[in-house]
Design a protein around this motif. Structure first.
Motif, PDB file in Angstrom:
ATOM      1  N   PHE A   1       0.805  -1.222   0.000  1.00  0.00           N
ATOM      2  CA  PHE A   1       0.000   0.000   0.000  1.00  0.00           C
ATOM      3  C   PHE A   1       0.840   1.275   0.000  1.00  0.00           C
ATOM      4  N   ILE A   2       2.083   1.184   0.448  1.00  0.00           N
ATOM      5  CA  ILE A   2       2.914   2.375   0.579  1.00  0.00           C
ATOM      6  C   ILE A   2       4.376   1.984   0.358  1.00  0.00           C
ATOM      7  N   THR A   3       5.119   2.850  -0.301  1.00  0.00           N
ATOM      8  CA  THR A   3       6.523   2.570  -0.575  1.00  0.00           C
ATOM      9  C   THR A   3       7.414   3.178   0.504  1.00  0.00           C
ATOM     10  N   SER A   4       8.648   2.720   0.561  1.00  0.00           N
ATOM     11  CA  SER A   4       9.631   3.288   1.492  1.00  0.00           C
ATOM     12  C   SER A   4       9.830   4.775   1.218  1.00  0.00           C
ATOM     13  N   GLN A   5       9.836   5.156  -0.047  1.00  0.00           N
ATOM     14  CA  GLN A   5      10.009   6.566  -0.406  1.00  0.00           C
ATOM     15  C   GLN A   5       8.830   7.406   0.086  1.00  0.00           C
ATOM     16  N   GLN A   6       7.619   6.888  -0.018  1.00  0.00           N
ATOM     17  CA  GLN A   6       6.446   7.621   0.470  1.00  0.00           C
ATOM     18  C   GLN A   6       6.511   7.789   1.988  1.00  0.00           C
ATOM     19  N   ILE A   7       6.961   6.765   2.687  1.00  0.00           N
ATOM     20  CA  ILE A   7       7.089   6.856   4.146  1.00  0.00           C
ATOM     21  C   ILE A   7       8.103   7.927   4.512  1.00  0.00           C
ATOM     22  N   PHE A   8       9.245   7.936   3.820  1.00  0.00           N
ATOM     23  CA  PHE A   8      10.249   8.970   4.066  1.00  0.00           C
ATOM     24  C   PHE A   8       9.674  10.355   3.732  1.00  0.00           C
ATOM     25  N   ASN A   9       8.942  10.468   2.615  1.00  0.00           N
ATOM     26  CA  ASN A   9       8.344  11.756   2.237  1.00  0.00           C
ATOM     27  C   ASN A   9       7.363  12.248   3.304  1.00  0.00           C
ATOM     28  N   LEU A  10       6.603  11.336   3.894  1.00  0.00           N
ATOM     29  CA  LEU A  10       5.695  11.722   4.975  1.00  0.00           C
ATOM     30  C   LEU A  10       6.468  12.272   6.161  1.00  0.00           C
ATOM     31  N   ALA A  11       7.560  11.603   6.540  1.00  0.00           N
ATOM     32  CA  ALA A  11       8.379  12.084   7.664  1.00  0.00           C
ATOM     33  C   ALA A  11       8.975  13.450   7.345  1.00  0.00           C
ATOM     34  N   SER A  12       9.470  13.618   6.126  1.00  0.00           N
ATOM     35  CA  SER A  12      10.052  14.892   5.713  1.00  0.00           C
ATOM     36  C   SER A  12       9.009  16.002   5.735  1.00  0.00           C
ATOM     37  N   ASN A  13       7.814  15.713   5.225  1.00  0.00           N
ATOM     38  CA  ASN A  13       6.733  16.704   5.260  1.00  0.00           C
ATOM     39  C   ASN A  13       6.316  17.025   6.687  1.00  0.00           C
ATOM     40  N   ALA A  14       6.285  16.029   7.563  1.00  0.00           N
ATOM     41  CA  ALA A  14       5.936  16.266   8.963  1.00  0.00           C
ATOM     42  C   ALA A  14       6.933  17.216   9.612  1.00  0.00           C
ATOM     43  N   LYS A  15       8.208  17.033   9.297  1.00  0.00           N
ATOM     44  CA  LYS A  15       9.230  17.930   9.849  1.00  0.00           C
ATOM     45  C   LYS A  15       9.032  19.356   9.329  1.00  0.00           C
ATOM     46  N   LYS A  16       8.682  19.501   8.050  1.00  0.00           N
ATOM     47  CA  LYS A  16       8.442  20.826   7.474  1.00  0.00           C
ATOM     48  C   LYS A  16       7.232  21.501   8.126  1.00  0.00           C
ATOM     49  N   VAL A  17       6.175  20.734   8.358  1.00  0.00           N
ATOM     50  CA  VAL A  17       4.972  21.288   8.997  1.00  0.00           C
ATOM     51  C   VAL A  17       5.298  21.726  10.421  1.00  0.00           C
ATOM     52  N   HIS A  18       6.038  20.894  11.153  1.00  0.00           N
ATOM     53  CA  HIS A  18       6.462  21.246  12.514  1.00  0.00           C
ATOM     54  C   HIS A  18       7.253  22.552  12.492  1.00  0.00           C
ATOM     55  N   THR A  19       8.204  22.657  11.571  1.00  0.00           N
ATOM     56  CA  THR A  19       9.036  23.850  11.473  1.00  0.00           C
ATOM     57  C   THR A  19       8.192  25.074  11.119  1.00  0.00           C
ATOM     58  N   CYS A  20       7.249  24.904  10.210  1.00  0.00           N
ATOM     59  CA  CYS A  20       6.387  26.012   9.791  1.00  0.00           C
ATOM     60  C   CYS A  20       5.570  26.566  10.961  1.00  0.00           C
ATOM     61  N   PHE A  21       4.996  25.676  11.769  1.00  0.00           N
ATOM     62  CA  PHE A  21       4.143  26.107  12.874  1.00  0.00           C
ATOM     63  C   PHE A  21       4.912  26.303  14.178  1.00  0.00           C
ATOM     64  N   GLY A  22       6.145  25.786  14.240  1.00  0.00           N
ATOM     65  CA  GLY A  22       6.982  25.990  15.414  1.00  0.00           C
ATOM     66  C   GLY A  22       6.629  25.116  16.601  1.00  0.00           C
ATOM     67  N   LYS A  23       5.725  24.153  16.398  1.00  0.00           N
ATOM     68  CA  LYS A  23       5.309  23.261  17.487  1.00  0.00           C
ATOM     69  C   LYS A  23       4.973  21.906  16.893  1.00  0.00           C
ATOM     70  N   PRO A  24       5.061  20.845  17.719  1.00  0.00           N
ATOM     71  CA  PRO A  24       4.697  19.505  17.229  1.00  0.00           C
ATOM     72  C   PRO A  24       3.249  19.466  16.747  1.00  0.00           C
ATOM     73  N   GLN A  25       3.022  18.758  15.658  1.00  0.00           N
ATOM     74  CA  GLN A  25       1.710  18.707  15.012  1.00  0.00           C
ATOM     75  C   GLN A  25       1.208  17.274  14.883  1.00  0.00           C
ATOM     76  N   ASP A  26      -0.107  17.115  14.952  1.00  0.00           N
ATOM     77  CA  ASP A  26      -0.783  15.870  14.607  1.00  0.00           C
ATOM     78  C   ASP A  26      -1.317  16.092  13.199  1.00  0.00           C
ATOM     79  N   ILE A  27      -0.800  15.338  12.239  1.00  0.00           N
ATOM     80  CA  ILE A  27      -1.119  15.570  10.835  1.00  0.00           C
ATOM     81  C   ILE A  27      -1.939  14.401  10.304  1.00  0.00           C
ATOM     82  N   GLU A  28      -3.075  14.717   9.726  1.00  0.00           N
ATOM     83  CA  GLU A  28      -3.889  13.695   9.064  1.00  0.00           C
ATOM     84  C   GLU A  28      -3.519  13.714   7.592  1.00  0.00           C
ATOM     85  N   TRP A  29      -3.257  12.545   7.042  1.00  0.00           N
ATOM     86  CA  TRP A  29      -2.804  12.448   5.660  1.00  0.00           C
ATOM     87  C   TRP A  29      -3.482  11.283   4.964  1.00  0.00           C
TER      88      TRP A  29
END
Length: 100
Positions: free
Chosen positions: A52-80
Motif C-alpha cells: 500500500f505504501i513505498t519506502s520513499q512515500q514513508i520517508f516523504n511523509l516524515a520529511s513533510n511532517a518535519k516541514k509542517v512542525h518547522t512552519c508552525f513551530g510546534k509539534p503537530q498531529d497531521i492527518e494524511w
C-alpha cells in the motif's frame, strides 16, 4: 513529538482505508518512528504494508511532517492520505499536539 515518551520523534501511523477504524480503536496501525533531526527510522511496529505504501512515500511523509512542525513551530498531529490511483500524498489537516 512522541506524546508518550516526549522524545523528539516523528511517528507515522497508517492503516488501509479510512481513518475512522483507527480512531475508534477497531484496528492497530503500522507505526514508524523517525529521529526528528536525521529522519532515520528508529523503530517499526505492526504489520508491514508494502503493498500500500513505498519506502520513499514513508520517508516523504516524515520529511513533510518535519516541514509542517518547522512552519508552525510546534509539534503537530497531521492527518494524511494517499490517493489510490495516483499514489499522491495529501496532507488533509494538521493541529497542534497539546499533550506535550
Amino acid at each position: 513529538r512522541n506524546p508518550v515518551t516526549k522524545q523528539n520523534h516523528i511517528i507515522i501511523e497508517m492503516i488501509k482505508g479510512v481513518s475512522d477504524s483507527l480512531m475508534n480503536g477497531f484496528c492497530s496501525p503500522m507505526r514508524y518512528y523517525f529521529d526528528f533531526t536525521t529522519l532515520h527510522i528508529i523503530n517499526e511496529e505492526g504489520n508491514k504494508m508494502e503493498e500500500f505504501i513505498t519506502s520513499q512515500q514513508i520517508f516523504n511523509l516524515a520529511s513533510n511532517a518535519k516541514k509542517v512542525h518547522t512552519c508552525f513551530g510546534k509539534p503537530q498531529d497531521i492527518e494524511w492520505a494517499i490517493e489510490k490511483y495516483t499514489n499522491k500524498i495529501f496532507l488533509n489537516q494538521t493541529r497542534i499536539i497539546t499533550t506535550v
